[in-house]
Design an enzyme around this catalytic site. Structure first.
Site, PDB file in Angstrom:
ATOM      1  CG  HIS A  66      74.142  37.293  32.752  1.00  0.00           C
ATOM      2  ND1 HIS A  66      73.069  37.532  33.625  1.00  0.00           N
ATOM      3  CD2 HIS A  66      73.659  36.027  32.034  1.00  0.00           C
ATOM      4  CE1 HIS A  66      72.297  36.490  33.759  1.00  0.00           C
ATOM      5  NE2 HIS A  66      72.640  35.565  32.976  1.00  0.00           N
ATOM      6  NE  ARG A  99      70.248  36.528  30.460  1.00  0.00           N
ATOM      7  CZ  ARG A  99      69.580  35.970  29.508  1.00  0.00           C
ATOM      8  NH1 ARG A  99      68.813  36.732  28.569  1.00  0.00           N
ATOM      9  NH2 ARG A  99      69.316  34.493  29.388  1.00  0.00           N
TER      10      ARG A  99
END
Length: 231
Positions: free
Chosen positions: A9, A58
């Site tokens: 991420h 995320r």
């Protein structure tokens, strides 16, 4: 030959302030969204058939940003998050007339970041000052030593690899191109398997935020080529 794209991420709000995050569900920062956009441009020549992410926002944000900032990656399909079958509020594709237009995004907790236990929410620099930088590095990067109250990478791998082998790998064996947007340690678990790394070798592995790694996977599930799109 199938493509497997692994992407950590983008920077989260807690990455930005140097905190241990683990299972705390912190969204991307502005920089993190920009990193995901850059990752999208790096992947514009690739086509994805199915996407897997963790349950943490995320990772989901990163996947969605990559897929929607560059429409070519989806090959004309619409990315749609596939919610759990036992969640009656999120059904809706049963009567959809053209499922081939959907690019499914599956979320699963097996791909979540390692659980950092008592360290979650603590500042990494302050923790290093208290316990020593060497000890904190062991907690962060060793294969079989867990942080206090948390998971080791070995523990994390014990939940990641069964999901990878049973759910993700079959798509690759069918020749489907797969993207996984997840976390440093859940991805290290997969990379350790793909690259045949030892515990000592994986301890030295660092993954940049939103830096795609692309594997070519043959019909036997073996890696034939790997490239890191970090330029």
């Amino acid at each position: 030959m199938a493509k497997l794209i692994l992407t950590r991420h983008g920077q989260s709000l807690w990455n930005a302030v140097n905190k241990f995050t683990g299972w705390v569900d912190v969204p991307l920062s502005e920089r993190g969204r920009a990193e995901a956009t850059i990752a999208s441009t790096k992947l514009r020549e690739y086509r994805v058939d199915v996407v897997f992410t963790s349950k943490l926002i995320r990772a989901i944000e990163t996947a969605v940003c990559i897929l929607t900032e560059c429409d070519d990656i989806c090959g004309g399909k619409i990315p749609i998050i596939q919610h759990d079958d036992d969640d009656p509020d999120w059904k809706g594709l049963d009567n959809y007339d053209n499922p081939d237009e959907v690019l499914p995004i599956f979320t699963n907790a097996a791909l979540d970041e390692r659980y950092y236990g008592n360290l979650q929410g603590l500042n990494k620099a302050q923790t290093a000052a208290e316990y020593g930088a060497d000890q904190v590095q062991i907690w962060r990067r060793s294969y079989d030593i867990a942080p206090p109250g948390g998971e080791s990478l070995e523990d994390t791998q014990a939940r990641v690899l069964p999901y990878f082998n049973e759910t993700i790998l079959p798509y690759l064996l069918q020749g489907k191109n797969v993207m996984i947007a997840a976390h440093g340690n859940s991805l290290r678990s997969i990379i350790m398997k793909l690259d045949k790394l030892s515990g000592e070798e994986v301890a030295k592995l660092e993954l940049g935020t939103a830096v795609p790694i692309v594997y070519d996977i043959d019909e036997h599930g073996e890696v034939t080529h790997k490239v890191v799109l970090d330029l």
